[in-house]
Design a protein around this motif. Structure first.
Motif, short mmCIF file in Angstrom:
data_model
loop_
_atom_site.label_atom_id
_atom_site.label_comp_id
_atom_site.label_asym_id
_atom_site.label_seq_id
_atom_site.Cartn_x
_atom_site.Cartn_y
_atom_site.Cartn_z
N ALA A 184 30.63 -10.93 -20.90
CA ALA A 184 29.89 -11.68 -21.94
C ALA A 184 30.82 -11.99 -23.11
CB ALA A 184 28.68 -10.89 -22.41
N TYR A 185 31.74 -11.06 -23.42
CA TYR A 185 32.72 -11.29 -24.48
C TYR A 185 33.67 -12.41 -24.05
CZ TYR A 185 36.71 -10.41 -27.54
OH TYR A 185 37.74 -10.55 -28.43
N GLY B 115 27.27 -12.04 -15.41
CA GLY B 115 27.39 -11.49 -14.06
C GLY B 115 28.08 -12.47 -13.12
N GLN B 116 27.77 -13.76 -13.31
CA GLN B 116 28.42 -14.76 -12.44
C GLN B 116 29.92 -14.81 -12.73
OE1 GLN B 116 25.96 -18.17 -13.30
NE2 GLN B 116 24.18 -17.03 -12.53
N ILE C 92 30.84 0.09 -14.60
CA ILE C 92 29.76 0.53 -15.49
C ILE C 92 29.65 -0.43 -16.66
CG2 ILE C 92 28.83 2.44 -16.86
CD1 ILE C 92 30.44 4.37 -15.18
N GLY C 93 28.55 -1.17 -16.68
CA GLY C 93 28.31 -2.13 -17.77
C GLY C 93 27.46 -1.49 -18.87
N ARG D 289 18.12 -10.39 -20.10
CA ARG D 289 16.86 -11.01 -19.67
C ARG D 289 16.83 -11.24 -18.15
NH1 ARG D 289 15.16 -16.13 -18.90
NH2 ARG D 289 12.92 -16.48 -19.26
N ASP D 290 17.90 -11.84 -17.63
CA ASP D 290 17.92 -12.17 -16.20
C ASP D 290 17.88 -10.91 -15.34
OD1 ASP D 290 18.12 -14.99 -16.56
OD2 ASP D 290 20.20 -14.70 -17.15
N GLU D 291 18.62 -9.90 -15.79
CA GLU D 291 18.67 -8.64 -15.02
C GLU D 291 17.30 -7.97 -15.04
OE1 GLU D 291 20.91 -9.55 -17.34
OE2 GLU D 291 22.60 -9.97 -15.99
#
Ligand code: URA
Length: 271
Positions: free
Chosen positions: A242-243, A140-141, A120-121, A126-128
């Motif tokens: 992302a962190y 995500g990558q 659960i994020g 933007r990309d999503e």
């Protein structure tokens, strides 16, 4: 033409203007505000005579406005969903969250519903928003590489190696701002029903927002790596990818958490 803009593009155009220093909305034609205020003063002077209310009208109470109940509506809509498809349809029909109107896509899930692990994020970026799938940007990558390091993948067809991914918010917040507490509160019933319908063995809570929503606590540096219970399931808080992109030194702890996840999955296999 302005009326041809999508809400998404209109928001981007507004951002651009604010960034360029615009701080006031004005029209194409000049407005004589002195003339306007003189007319308003004249109107006000006449008002008492015109606005005299007949006694009969005074006796009728004004209609009581029906109060919006976003959380109650979300609970009713989510609990009425008996499949993932109907839950996605219920979310699409949920109209209380403003984010829906500024987003391009409803980002519902990715991966395999039969997976043992459900991640659960926080919310789409933007990309999503463009692709309509969670965790497809740089974070995500990195998440995919982290999962691959312990033999998991969102593409895996067998439940042992598969993961299922969703977010607390299905719509992108403008400029990727943090979700507001009221947005989390009104969307949480959908996340809870999502967990019930997928029925995984374990949950992974990615980052502070996910922990705040599901555990009612923030402070990922202290929470990470410590198993908790959410909706009767073991739940592991972890640093958000992302962190980790911003703080590569924290990858050491993330690796320890991935190993803990792998070990817990292995233990769960034993009778
Ligand atoms: N970050 C998240 O928490 N979720 C996404 O889908 C993308 C980035």
């Amino acid at each position: 033409m302005v009326q041809d803009l999508s809400p998404y593009d209109a928001l981007a155009a507004l951002d651009f203007q604010i960034a360029m220093g615009a701080d006031m909305a004005i029209g194409e034609d000049p407005l004589d505000r002195y003339a306007l205020s003189a007319a308003a003063a004249e109107q006000k002077a006449k008002a008492p005579a015109q606005a005299a209310t007949p006694e009969s009208a005074k006796a009728t109470p004004p209609p009581v406005p029906i109060k919006a109940d976003p959380i109650g509506d979300a609970r009713a809509m989510a609990s009425g969903a008996s499949s993932l498809e109907s839950l996605a349809a219920a979310l699409a029909a949920f109209d209380h969250c403003e984010l829906k109107h500024g987003a391009r896509s409803l980002v519902f899930c990715d991966g395999r519903p039969q997976a043992r692990v459900m991640i659960i994020g926080e919310a789409p970026g933007r990309d999503e928003d463009i692709q309509g799938r969670p965790f497809v940007g740089r974070a995500g990558q990195l998440l995919d590489r982290m999962l691959a390091a312990i033999g998991l993948s969102r593409e895996a067809t067998d439940a042992e190696a598969a993961v299922y991914i969703t977010n607390i918010l299905p719509w992108r917040p403008p400029q990727n701002r943090d979700p507001k507490p009221e947005e989390i509160a009104m969307l949480k019933p959908f996340v809870e029903r999502h967990v019930e319908l997928v029925s995984p063995d374990l949950l992974v809570l990615m980052g502070n927002i996910s922990c705040q929503a599901m555990l009612g606590r923030r402070g990922i540096t202290r929470l990470r790596g410590n198993w908790s219970e959410v909706l009767g399931l073991p739940a592991l808080p972890m640093f958000h990818p992302a962190y980790l992109l911003r703080n590569p030194a924290a990858k050491r702890e993330a690796w320890a958490d991935l190993l803990a996840l792998k070990a817990r999955l292995k233990r769960g296999e034993q009778p």
